[in-house]
Scaffold this motif. Structure first.
Motif, PDB file in Angstrom:
ATOM      1  N   SER A  91       0.855  -1.190   0.000  1.00  4.10           N
ATOM      2  CA  SER A  91       0.000   0.000   0.000  1.00  4.10           C
ATOM      3  C   SER A  91       0.886   1.234   0.000  1.00  4.10           C
ATOM      4  O   SER A  91       1.895   1.301   0.701  1.00  4.10           O
TER       5      SER A  91
ATOM      6  N   TYR B 122      -2.002  -0.862  -3.461  1.00  2.43           N
ATOM      7  CA  TYR B 122      -3.202  -0.137  -3.056  1.00  2.43           C
ATOM      8  C   TYR B 122      -2.874   1.332  -2.818  1.00  2.43           C
ATOM      9  O   TYR B 122      -1.861   1.661  -2.203  1.00  2.43           O
TER      10      TYR B 122
ATOM     11  N   TRP C  25      -7.761   1.782  -2.398  1.00  5.26           N
ATOM     12  CA  TRP C  25      -8.187   1.313  -1.085  1.00  5.26           C
ATOM     13  C   TRP C  25      -8.453   2.570  -0.264  1.00  5.26           C
ATOM     14  O   TRP C  25      -7.532   3.205   0.232  1.00  5.26           O
TER      15      TRP C  25
ATOM     16  N   ILE D 121     -15.123  -1.002   3.257  1.00  2.91           N
ATOM     17  CA  ILE D 121     -13.775  -0.809   2.721  1.00  2.91           C
ATOM     18  C   ILE D 121     -12.887  -2.009   3.035  1.00  2.91           C
ATOM     19  O   ILE D 121     -12.149  -2.506   2.167  1.00  2.91           O
TER      20      ILE D 121
ATOM     21  N   ASP E  69     -13.965  -5.167   1.053  1.00 10.56           N
ATOM     22  CA  ASP E  69     -13.449  -5.123  -0.322  1.00 10.56           C
ATOM     23  C   ASP E  69     -11.964  -5.464  -0.370  1.00 10.56           C
ATOM     24  O   ASP E  69     -11.494  -6.135  -1.297  1.00 10.56           O
ATOM     25  N   LEU E  70     -11.215  -5.004   0.641  1.00  9.08           N
ATOM     26  CA  LEU E  70      -9.781  -5.289   0.683  1.00  9.08           C
ATOM     27  C   LEU E  70      -9.525  -6.785   0.836  1.00  9.08           C
ATOM     28  O   LEU E  70      -8.680  -7.360   0.137  1.00  9.08           O
TER      29      LEU E  70
ATOM     30  N   SER F 206     -10.072  -8.513  -2.271  1.00 10.14           N
ATOM     31  CA  SER F 206      -8.931  -8.280  -3.158  1.00 10.14           C
ATOM     32  C   SER F 206      -7.762  -9.191  -2.796  1.00 10.14           C
ATOM     33  O   SER F 206      -7.087  -9.739  -3.673  1.00 10.14           O
TER      34      SER F 206
END
Length: 381
Positions: free
Chosen positions: A114, A150, A172, A360, A363-364, A367
């Motif tokens: 990230s 991300y 993200w 959030i 969704d991460l 992923s």
């Protein structure tokens, strides 16, 4: 799924990256997803937690909230072999991140990263622009081995796409605790604590540091028309390298509170009237979202992640970066008009409600699963 997270900043350090990662690990724990965090030791005493491996560290030279760890290779190797991660997430590109990168490559573990901070933008504020070329060379090299990177906002993604940073960039975003940052926390105790007699409270929250452009915020306040300035108190909340120097200029209308958190910070947000945030280097702007959730209109820079959070003319105003005249004029307009400020306040709160940490992080994790499935197919082909 067993996730190893490597970061050079983590709770109890106070910054956007550390707080986001703490929320992530809380989410993983609540959803019974195994994780292990490799982080520097903290200046403050912290309880021993089995999922957190800490290492001796030194403050990063121009960003002391981020610490450079001195990893113990034996400790690292033993912890990783015992944990046996199925995915590695590297949040910072310093020593711990380098070790995680090396371990992941050696053991063919899928890796993601990230990107949180525009370190190259910060260099201009610390008179080190000559390092920009070398930092970008290093960042490009460091991130090329990850399967996905991300980023916190569209503007950050756009910047990295232009630099051909990585072929798989995914946004993200960040969330907000709507029940915690809430307009109903407004209280007169904030005025009593800081001896505020003026009608309006103008608020800044964040690091007291050059890259946050605190000098522009102060110039904006002092340039307000006398009729508006005389009725306004400027409250600056936070700690950082400029606090000692700038707090010397505190007066009956300007107060530097130092670092605040928890209920005290939430009360300060809700008890203020307008949020001023001139920083143009943000990759997201967590404090902007906290202010909006608390019912504050925001005056911010039309740059970085902040530009995606403020709806110009609806929840606040966007100003050209570093344009004092624009910041002064629009700050004055909202301080002068209680009616317009109230309308903006309602819409700011409504907008903040659309940001959910639960969604959030869900969704991460999806992923993460996608990356692991892709990795399995690649190695089974």
């Amino acid at each position: 799924m067993r996730i190893a997270i490597f970061t050079d900043t983590y709770t109890p350090e106070i910054n956007g990256v550390a707080r986001t990662l703490q929320r992530l690990t809380n989410y993983l724990e609540n959803n019974e997803i195994e994780y292990k965090v490799f982080a520097p030791e903290s200046k403050a005493p912290v309880p021993t937690i089995p999922q957190i491996e800490r290492f001796m560290s030194l403050p990063f030279f121009f960003y002391p909230e981020c610490r450079v760890a001195l990893p113990n290779p034996v400790q690292m190797k033993q912890a990783l072999e015992c944990f046996n991660p199925t995915l590695i997430h590297i949040a910072t590109p310093l020593n711990l991140g380098l070790y995680g990168l090396r371990y992941g490559k050696k053991h063919h573990i899928p890796m993601v990263a990230s990107y949180h901070t525009h370190f190259d933008d910060y260099l201009n504020y610390y008179h080190l622009p000559f390092l920009q070329k070398w930092i970008w060379k290093y960042m490009l090299w460091f991130h090329r081995s990850f399967q996905r990177v991300y980023v916190p906002s569209q503007s950050t993604k756009d910047k990295l796409v232009d630099l051909k940073f990585h072929p798989d960039l995914e946004i993200w975003g960040r969330g907000i605790d709507h029940s915690y940052f809430h307009p109903e926390r407004r209280t007169n105790s904030v005025r009593e604590t800081y001896r505020i007699k003026q009608k309006n409270i103008l608020l800044y929250v964040g690091r007291i540091a050059p890259e946050k452009e605190i000098d522009l915020a102060l110039r904006t306040f002092h340039s307000l028309p006398s009729s508006i300035k005389d009725e306004t108190h400027f409250l600056l909340v936070g700690d950082g390298p400029q606090l000692k120097m700038l707090s010397q200029y505190s007066n009956e209308q300007v107060t530097f509170t130092g670092f605040k958190e928890g209920d005290e910070l939430a009360d300060i947000y809700a008890s203020s009237d307008l949020f001023l945030f001139p920083s143009s280097t943000e990759t997201f702007g967590n404090v902007v979202l906290e202010a909006m959730a608390s019912g504050l209109p925001v005056i911010g820079a039309n740059a970085g992640g902040v530009q995606h959070l403020i709806q110009h003319g609806e929840t606040g105003f966007l100003c050209e970066p570093k344009d004092q005249e624009s910041f002064t004029r629009l700050t004055g307009r909202l301080l002068q008009s209680g009616y317009k400020r109230s309308a903006f306040s309602v819409r700011a709160r409504e907008y903040a409600l659309s940001y959910s940490w639960e969604e959030i992080f869900s969704d991460l994790v999806n992923s993460y699963n996608e990356i692991m499935i892709r990795n399995q197919k690649r190695h089974s082909a």
